[in-house]
Structures are given as C-alpha cells and as structure tokens.
Write a protein that holds these residues in place. Structure first.
Motif, PDB file in Angstrom:
ATOM      1  N   VAL A  86       0.864  -1.180   0.000  1.00 13.24           N
ATOM      2  CA  VAL A  86       0.000   0.000   0.000  1.00 13.24           C
ATOM      3  C   VAL A  86       0.905   1.235   0.000  1.00 13.24           C
ATOM      4  CG1 VAL A  86      -1.814   1.250   1.210  1.00 13.24           C
ATOM      5  CG2 VAL A  86      -1.764  -1.255   1.297  1.00 13.24           C
ATOM      6  N   ILE A  87       0.699   2.114  -0.976  1.00 10.05           N
ATOM      7  CA  ILE A  87       1.518   3.321  -1.108  1.00 10.05           C
ATOM      8  C   ILE A  87       0.594   4.516  -1.272  1.00 10.05           C
ATOM      9  CG2 ILE A  87       3.244   4.520  -2.506  1.00 10.05           C
ATOM     10  CD1 ILE A  87       4.124   1.752  -3.543  1.00 10.05           C
ATOM     11  N   SER A  88       0.922   5.598  -0.587  1.00 12.11           N
ATOM     12  CA  SER A  88       0.222   6.855  -0.824  1.00 12.11           C
ATOM     13  C   SER A  88       1.234   7.890  -1.292  1.00 12.11           C
ATOM     14  CB  SER A  88      -0.500   7.332   0.443  1.00 12.11           C
ATOM     15  OG  SER A  88       0.426   7.640   1.452  1.00 12.11           O
ATOM     16  N   SER A  89       0.806   8.724  -2.216  1.00 14.91           N
ATOM     17  CA  SER A  89       1.659   9.775  -2.762  1.00 14.91           C
ATOM     18  C   SER A  89       0.773  10.924  -3.224  1.00 14.91           C
ATOM     19  CB  SER A  89       2.496   9.240  -3.929  1.00 14.91           C
ATOM     20  OG  SER A  89       1.654   8.808  -4.984  1.00 14.91           O
ATOM     21  N   THR A 158      -2.218   3.618  -3.985  1.00 20.32           N
ATOM     22  CA  THR A 158      -1.887   2.469  -4.824  1.00 20.32           C
ATOM     23  C   THR A 158      -1.834   1.245  -3.937  1.00 20.32           C
ATOM     24  OG1 THR A 158      -0.528   3.896  -6.237  1.00 20.32           O
ATOM     25  CG2 THR A 158      -0.216   1.514  -6.458  1.00 20.32           C
ATOM     26  N   MET A 159      -2.604   0.207  -4.276  1.00 24.10           N
ATOM     27  CA  MET A 159      -2.639  -1.028  -3.509  1.00 24.10           C
ATOM     28  C   MET A 159      -2.409  -2.178  -4.480  1.00 24.10           C
ATOM     29  SD  MET A 159      -6.048   0.159  -1.466  1.00 24.10           S
ATOM     30  CE  MET A 159      -6.629   0.966  -2.951  1.00 24.10           C
ATOM     31  N   GLN A 160      -1.431  -3.022  -4.173  1.00 26.04           N
ATOM     32  CA  GLN A 160      -1.115  -4.131  -5.070  1.00 26.04           C
ATOM     33  C   GLN A 160      -1.061  -5.428  -4.276  1.00 26.04           C
ATOM     34  OE1 GLN A 160       2.816  -4.238  -6.870  1.00 26.04           O
ATOM     35  NE2 GLN A 160       1.910  -5.016  -8.754  1.00 26.04           N
ATOM     36  N   ILE A 161      -1.800  -6.429  -4.763  1.00 30.23           N
ATOM     37  CA  ILE A 161      -1.781  -7.761  -4.169  1.00 30.23           C
ATOM     38  C   ILE A 161      -1.152  -8.692  -5.198  1.00 30.23           C
ATOM     39  CG2 ILE A 161      -3.184  -9.693  -3.346  1.00 30.23           C
ATOM     40  CD1 ILE A 161      -5.211  -7.645  -2.335  1.00 30.23           C
TER      41      ILE A 161
END
Length: 186
Positions: A86-89, A158-161
């Motif tokens: 999980v990323i925030s920008s 941005t969320m990546q599984i």
C-alpha cells in the motif's frame, strides 16, 4: 526478501508517476500513511480516511525494508510469495485511467510476456477505483498481480496484491475480499 524489494520497486514506480508529471512529491508523515493500528489485521491508512483488512496469512513486513519511504506499508507471508503493498503519494494532474494505462505500459516494457487479465472500475464505499489484474514475471516466476488505484482527496492510493500464478483463483478471492473490506471516508 529480494522478491519483496523487486515488487516494492514495481509499486514505487506506480507511486512515482506523480513525479513524472512534474507534481510536487510530498512525503506523508508516518501517522497519515499506512499506520498499523491493527485489530484482527484491520489497518488504517491516510490518517484514518481508508481502512481495510489484510488478506489471510500476510503479516506486516514494513519495518524489514530499510530503504522504504514513510508512505508505504508491506504485508507478506513468510516466504514473500504473497504480498500486499500500500503506497500513498501526491495525486498527479492526471486521471486514474491514464495513470493505470501508463503503469500497464511500463510493466509491458519490463516484461514482454505480461498478460492483462482484467482492467476495470471497481467501487469501495462509493469511491471509484481503477483495477488492473496481470500475470507478470518476477525473478523469472509468473505471478498474479492485482493493482488498485484510487484518489483520496489530493492523494493517490496504490494497492497491489501479488500471489504466485498457480494460486490465481485464491488470489482473485483475496482481492475481492480485500476490496469488499475497503472503507473510504469521504
């Protein structure tokens, strides 16, 4: 651990799209990003504006990567075969659809065998998200990857599984369960 670093690199690329657009990169304080206020793997991010349930079997690995930024959280199994990042920008001046298309193009440049499985809009708490499911190669092995992009105020989330490709059915169930657990405060 090397696999985690490579996958984080892919996700950081997605987050860096803002910098490519000339947007100002704003580092989010740790308390406003993916904080780990856990109760039964319930996680809060972006200062409590977003919450979600971490897929079964994944534990917080955020502190194990010393090169990570404060606006990223990593959850993985013990073998680093299954992950949630999980990323925030800062939100660039572009639409989510364009950002997802550019991310897809960049992934295709890195992996000529990339297969797009699904590209669609999804909804969580009335908020529209972009979803891209792909089969990608990481360390020479095929993986199923589902990336979600959403705009929360002026932040790009941005969320990546990622799961091994031979566990694609389990991964799709985990992604659907993850999306249904997403709570976004307007």
């Amino acid at each position: 651990m090397q696999k985690i670093v490579k996958i984080i690199g892919l996700c950081l690329f997605a987050a860096s799209l803002a910098a490519c657009d000339g947007g100002k990169e704003q580092s989010t304080p740790a308390g406003n990003s993916a904080s780990t206020e856990q109760s039964a793997q319930q996680i809060s991010a972006l200062g409590g504006k977003v919450s979600f349930t971490v897929p079964d079997g994944l534990q917080d690995q955020s502190g194990k990567n010393t090169s990570q930024t404060t606006n990223m959280a990593v959850y993985a199994d013990n073998n680093a075969q299954k992950m949630l990042i999980v990323i925030s920008s800062s939100m660039p001046g572009d639409s989510l659809e364009n950002l997802l298309t550019r991310m897809e193009d960049q992934q295709k440049m890195r992996d000529s065998e990339l297969v797009v499985i699904k590209k669609t809009n999804v909804e969580a708490s009335g908020q529209q998200l972009q979803r891209l499911d792909t089969a990608i190669k990481i360390d020479g092995k095929k993986n199923f990857s589902s990336t979600l992009l959403g705009q929360i105020d002026d932040q790009l989330l941005t969320m990546q599984i990622t799961y091994p490709i031979d566990q694609q059915a389990d991964a799709e169930k985990a992604v659907d369960k993850f999306i249904s657990s997403l709570k976004i405060k307007q």
